[in-house]
Design a protein around this motif. Structure first.
Motif, PDB file in Angstrom:
ATOM      1  N   LYS A 132      -2.401  -3.027   8.798  1.00  0.00           N
ATOM      2  CA  LYS A 132      -2.736  -2.560   7.446  1.00  0.00           C
ATOM      3  C   LYS A 132      -2.795  -3.729   6.470  1.00  0.00           C
ATOM      4  O   LYS A 132      -2.110  -4.741   6.650  1.00  0.00           O
ATOM      5  CB  LYS A 132      -1.684  -1.552   6.964  1.00  0.00           C
ATOM      6  CG  LYS A 132      -1.530  -0.319   7.839  1.00  0.00           C
ATOM      7  CD  LYS A 132      -0.351   0.523   7.379  1.00  0.00           C
ATOM      8  CE  LYS A 132      -0.081   1.690   8.322  1.00  0.00           C
ATOM      9  NZ  LYS A 132       1.166   2.407   7.953  1.00  0.00           N
ATOM     10  N   PHE A 133      -3.612  -3.569   5.445  1.00  0.00           N
ATOM     11  CA  PHE A 133      -3.743  -4.541   4.366  1.00  0.00           C
ATOM     12  C   PHE A 133      -3.606  -3.810   3.037  1.00  0.00           C
ATOM     13  O   PHE A 133      -4.116  -2.694   2.880  1.00  0.00           O
ATOM     14  CB  PHE A 133      -5.117  -5.215   4.413  1.00  0.00           C
ATOM     15  CG  PHE A 133      -5.080  -6.710   4.619  1.00  0.00           C
ATOM     16  CD1 PHE A 133      -4.736  -7.246   5.848  1.00  0.00           C
ATOM     17  CD2 PHE A 133      -5.399  -7.574   3.589  1.00  0.00           C
ATOM     18  CE1 PHE A 133      -4.713  -8.616   6.063  1.00  0.00           C
ATOM     19  CE2 PHE A 133      -5.386  -8.942   3.774  1.00  0.00           C
ATOM     20  CZ  PHE A 133      -5.039  -9.479   5.011  1.00  0.00           C
ATOM     21  N   LEU A 134      -2.948  -4.441   2.081  1.00  0.00           N
ATOM     22  CA  LEU A 134      -2.851  -3.881   0.741  1.00  0.00           C
ATOM     23  C   LEU A 134      -4.021  -4.384  -0.102  1.00  0.00           C
ATOM     24  O   LEU A 134      -4.376  -5.568  -0.043  1.00  0.00           O
ATOM     25  CB  LEU A 134      -1.523  -4.270   0.084  1.00  0.00           C
ATOM     26  CG  LEU A 134      -0.248  -3.908   0.861  1.00  0.00           C
ATOM     27  CD1 LEU A 134       0.988  -4.210   0.023  1.00  0.00           C
ATOM     28  CD2 LEU A 134      -0.269  -2.458   1.300  1.00  0.00           C
ATOM     29  N   GLU A 153      -6.720  -1.020   8.463  1.00  0.00           N
ATOM     30  CA  GLU A 153      -6.529   0.064   7.491  1.00  0.00           C
ATOM     31  C   GLU A 153      -6.190  -0.513   6.121  1.00  0.00           C
ATOM     32  O   GLU A 153      -5.304  -1.367   6.001  1.00  0.00           O
ATOM     33  CB  GLU A 153      -5.393   0.991   7.951  1.00  0.00           C
ATOM     34  CG  GLU A 153      -5.141   2.155   7.002  1.00  0.00           C
ATOM     35  CD  GLU A 153      -3.979   3.029   7.421  1.00  0.00           C
ATOM     36  OE1 GLU A 153      -3.445   3.756   6.564  1.00  0.00           O
ATOM     37  OE2 GLU A 153      -3.588   2.981   8.615  1.00  0.00           O
ATOM     38  N   MET A 154      -6.884  -0.050   5.102  1.00  0.00           N
ATOM     39  CA  MET A 154      -6.675  -0.568   3.752  1.00  0.00           C
ATOM     40  C   MET A 154      -5.928   0.452   2.891  1.00  0.00           C
ATOM     41  O   MET A 154      -6.293   1.621   2.836  1.00  0.00           O
ATOM     42  CB  MET A 154      -8.019  -0.934   3.121  1.00  0.00           C
ATOM     43  CG  MET A 154      -8.706  -2.100   3.826  1.00  0.00           C
ATOM     44  SD  MET A 154     -10.290  -2.558   3.089  1.00  0.00           S
ATOM     45  CE  MET A 154     -11.374  -1.292   3.751  1.00  0.00           C
ATOM     46  N   ILE A 155      -4.880  -0.025   2.244  1.00  0.00           N
ATOM     47  CA  ILE A 155      -4.051   0.809   1.386  1.00  0.00           C
ATOM     48  C   ILE A 155      -4.206   0.328  -0.059  1.00  0.00           C
ATOM     49  O   ILE A 155      -3.981  -0.853  -0.349  1.00  0.00           O
ATOM     50  CB  ILE A 155      -2.572   0.739   1.803  1.00  0.00           C
ATOM     51  CG1 ILE A 155      -2.410   1.201   3.252  1.00  0.00           C
ATOM     52  CG2 ILE A 155      -1.696   1.565   0.865  1.00  0.00           C
ATOM     53  CD1 ILE A 155      -1.025   0.966   3.816  1.00  0.00           C
ATOM     54  N   GLY A 181      -0.952  -8.077   5.244  1.00  0.00           N
ATOM     55  CA  GLY A 181      -1.492  -8.921   4.194  1.00  0.00           C
ATOM     56  C   GLY A 181      -1.831  -8.149   2.940  1.00  0.00           C
ATOM     57  O   GLY A 181      -1.788  -6.916   2.901  1.00  0.00           O
ATOM     58  N   ILE A 182      -2.178  -8.899   1.911  1.00  0.00           N
ATOM     59  CA  ILE A 182      -2.646  -8.318   0.650  1.00  0.00           C
ATOM     60  C   ILE A 182      -3.715  -9.230   0.071  1.00  0.00           C
ATOM     61  O   ILE A 182      -3.596 -10.456   0.112  1.00  0.00           O
ATOM     62  CB  ILE A 182      -1.484  -8.127  -0.355  1.00  0.00           C
ATOM     63  CG1 ILE A 182      -2.001  -7.480  -1.653  1.00  0.00           C
ATOM     64  CG2 ILE A 182      -0.760  -9.443  -0.644  1.00  0.00           C
ATOM     65  CD1 ILE A 182      -0.885  -7.047  -2.610  1.00  0.00           C
ATOM     66  N   TRP A 183      -4.782  -8.628  -0.428  1.00  0.00           N
ATOM     67  CA  TRP A 183      -5.838  -9.379  -1.115  1.00  0.00           C
ATOM     68  C   TRP A 183      -5.441  -9.570  -2.578  1.00  0.00           C
ATOM     69  O   TRP A 183      -5.007  -8.619  -3.231  1.00  0.00           O
ATOM     70  CB  TRP A 183      -7.156  -8.625  -1.078  1.00  0.00           C
ATOM     71  CG  TRP A 183      -7.812  -8.516   0.257  1.00  0.00           C
ATOM     72  CD1 TRP A 183      -8.066  -7.380   0.971  1.00  0.00           C
ATOM     73  CD2 TRP A 183      -8.360  -9.591   1.037  1.00  0.00           C
ATOM     74  NE1 TRP A 183      -8.714  -7.661   2.147  1.00  0.00           N
ATOM     75  CE2 TRP A 183      -8.911  -9.019   2.218  1.00  0.00           C
ATOM     76  CE3 TRP A 183      -8.426 -10.981   0.862  1.00  0.00           C
ATOM     77  CZ2 TRP A 183      -9.526  -9.786   3.200  1.00  0.00           C
ATOM     78  CZ3 TRP A 183      -9.044 -11.738   1.856  1.00  0.00           C
ATOM     79  CH2 TRP A 183      -9.572 -11.156   2.997  1.00  0.00           C
ATOM     80  N   CYS A 184      -5.603 -10.786  -3.087  1.00  0.00           N
ATOM     81  CA  CYS A 184      -5.281 -11.058  -4.489  1.00  0.00           C
ATOM     82  C   CYS A 184      -6.346 -11.965  -5.114  1.00  0.00           C
ATOM     83  O   CYS A 184      -6.738 -12.965  -4.506  1.00  0.00           O
ATOM     84  CB  CYS A 184      -3.931 -11.769  -4.618  1.00  0.00           C
ATOM     85  SG  CYS A 184      -2.509 -10.796  -4.099  1.00  0.00           S
ATOM     86  N   VAL A 185      -6.804 -11.606  -6.301  1.00  0.00           N
ATOM     87  CA  VAL A 185      -7.571 -12.529  -7.151  1.00  0.00           C
ATOM     88  C   VAL A 185      -6.695 -12.719  -8.389  1.00  0.00           C
ATOM     89  O   VAL A 185      -6.789 -11.971  -9.354  1.00  0.00           O
ATOM     90  CB  VAL A 185      -8.954 -11.973  -7.519  1.00  0.00           C
ATOM     91  CG1 VAL A 185      -9.736 -12.988  -8.360  1.00  0.00           C
ATOM     92  CG2 VAL A 185      -9.747 -11.613  -6.263  1.00  0.00           C
ATOM     93  N   PRO A 186      -5.801 -13.719  -8.360  1.00  0.00           N
ATOM     94  CA  PRO A 186      -4.692 -13.763  -9.315  1.00  0.00           C
ATOM     95  C   PRO A 186      -5.038 -14.195 -10.731  1.00  0.00           C
ATOM     96  O   PRO A 186      -4.290 -13.912 -11.660  1.00  0.00           O
ATOM     97  CB  PRO A 186      -3.743 -14.770  -8.672  1.00  0.00           C
ATOM     98  CG  PRO A 186      -4.650 -15.686  -7.900  1.00  0.00           C
ATOM     99  CD  PRO A 186      -5.739 -14.804  -7.374  1.00  0.00           C
TER     100      PRO A 186
END
Length: 442
Positions: A132-134, A153-155, A181-186
């Motif tokens: 899973k990825f956040l 799977e994306m949460i 993991g988690i995707w971030c555009v900070p």
């Protein structure tokens, strides 16, 4: 201005008729405008054309370390190119590997390698029952496309002006080993233009993941992309790698950046910054994957920009072209929609987008009406995993590519479509309510 929700049925019908006439008039103009992606304008691209004058057939093609950039060698980037990308990200050059032209490719490689070979000795994700990825939402559609491509799977995690909902992030990361993991555009996030607060960055660095191979995918795409020259209007952000190291989690983050919206979107330089352990793992794959990336392009960029001050000076030129476009869109939105109750929007200090929230259930219809009248926007739902916005309300506005004249036409049409679709929605709601009341009375 009176909120549309406060208008009577007759007032709404009268307004609807007026807006429909205006819309038909605009359709008759035969517009053909594209605001679908955050692309630099032609003027922005023209601004950097002299980068091609830096190297020619008479140029010294040797790096400061004595490397002939025309030949094989130097797998992970020229030393001066590492320093250039380190300056952009605010990290140490020793933590950087320089790649080809696109950071998206680097992110794809990082996910792909984790799927097929694992992260720093951990089990490859392809051998696990669930990964899973956040995904903070609204977010960057191409991030979501990568994880969807690999069947991950994306949460969704809601975004706030301070960054992702960290209470939820902490709960999910610490309680589920399948969250990898988690995707971030900070900084100047896509699409809202938000910058993570110091507290948010520190909470990221102090995460206690259940998965040893959990990684923060920190896409610092807009690190130097300010719209304003005044320091007080330039967002600041803590550097994630050093914060992770302080917190005892040195390996937890991958940071990505490129010069795609600094020099050329198709011919820039991309890089990853990470811990020593992560970089050693990445290099093992690189030795199989490539002989080395385009060192001539790396050298060209370094000699053109010279140092970080040169990059900042170049970015001020970008801002001078972009700022009036953002301000023009925001002015129209404010003048035409403030107080109507049918839309809200962000007012970013940098980045490439404005995020618009329509009334619930209206975004797809607004985008469709714009397209029918000749203006293409990013598809409604694109800012959510699987292209599904549960409230059907988020629309990403990309003001940078059109000319000022085209932008004025496109924004006027957008506002008209927002009004028309919203009125139609409210009229429909009146009809449903009246039908319900008649049925109940009967």
């Amino acid at each position: 201005m009176k909120a549309y929700q406060e208008l009577s049925r007759d007032e709404l019908l009268s307004l609807k008729a007026k807006l429909e006439k205006e819309y038909e008039d605009v359709k008759g103009k035969g517009l053909k405008l594209d605001m679908s992606r955050g692309k630099p304008s032609v003027a922005q691209l023209d601004m950097g054309m002299d980068i091609f004058d830096v190297l020619n057939s008479q140029s010294d093609m040797t790096s400061i370390e004595g490397v002939d950039v025309r030949n094989y060698g130097v797998l992970d980037g020229l030393g001066e190119a590492k320093q250039m990308m380190a300056d952009i990200m605010g990290v140490k050059a020793e933590n950087v590997i320089v790649y080809g032209n696109a950071s998206l490719n680097v992110m794809y490689d990082a996910v792909s390698s984790a799927v097929t070979h694992g992260v720093m000795g951990c089990t490859p994700w392809c051998k696990l029952d669930k990964v899973k990825f956040l995904c903070p939402v609204p977010g960057y559609d191409r991030h979501f496309a990568i994880t969807q491509h690999f069947g991950i799977e994306m949460i969704t995690v809601p975004m706030t002006p301070q960054g992702p909902d960290m209470d939820l992030v902490e709960k999910l990361v610490s309680g589920d080993e399948s969250v990898k993991g988690i995707w971030c555009v900070p900084k100047y996030s896509n699409p809202q233009g938000y910058t993570y607060s110091d507290e948010t960055v520190r909470r990221f660095a102090n995460l206690k993941p259940a998965a040893k191979d959990f990684r923060i995918f920190w896409d610092n795409a807009y690190s130097v992309h300010h719209l304003y020259e005044e320091e007080e209007r330039q967002d600041k952000i803590l550097e994630i790698l050093s914060e992770c190291e302080k917190a005892g989690n040195p390996d937890m983050a991958y940071e990505f950046a490129s010069t795609s919206k600094i020099s050329f979107s198709g011919a820039g330089v991309a890089a990853i910054a990470a811990s020593k352990g992560n970089l050693e793992c990445i290099r093992k794959t690189l030795t199989i994957q490539t002989i080395g990336y385009d060192k001539i392009n790396q050298l060209r960029h370094v000699r053109y920009f010279k140092d970080f001050e040169g990059i900042k000076a170049h970015m001020r030129k970008h801002a001078a072209l972009m700022r009036p476009k953002f301000e023009a869109v925001l002015k129209v939105l404010e003048e035409e929609l403030a107080g109507t109750g049918i839309g809200e929007w962000t007012r970013p200090n940098g980045g490439y987008f404005i995020s618009f929230q329509s009334m619930e259930g209206c975004a797809k219809a607004i985008v469709a009406k714009c397209k029918e009248a000749g203006v293409t926007l990013t598809g409604a739902g694109a800012t959510y995993p699987y292209g599904r916005d549960p409230k059907d309300s988020n629309i990403r506005i990309a003001p940078t590519y059109p000319s000022p004249e085209e932008l004025a036409l496109a924004t006027d049409l957008f506002v008209l479509c927002v009004k028309l679709v919203s009125v139609e929605k409210l009229v429909e709601k009146y009809a449903r309510t009246e039908g319900f009341c008649e049925k109940k009375a009967g």
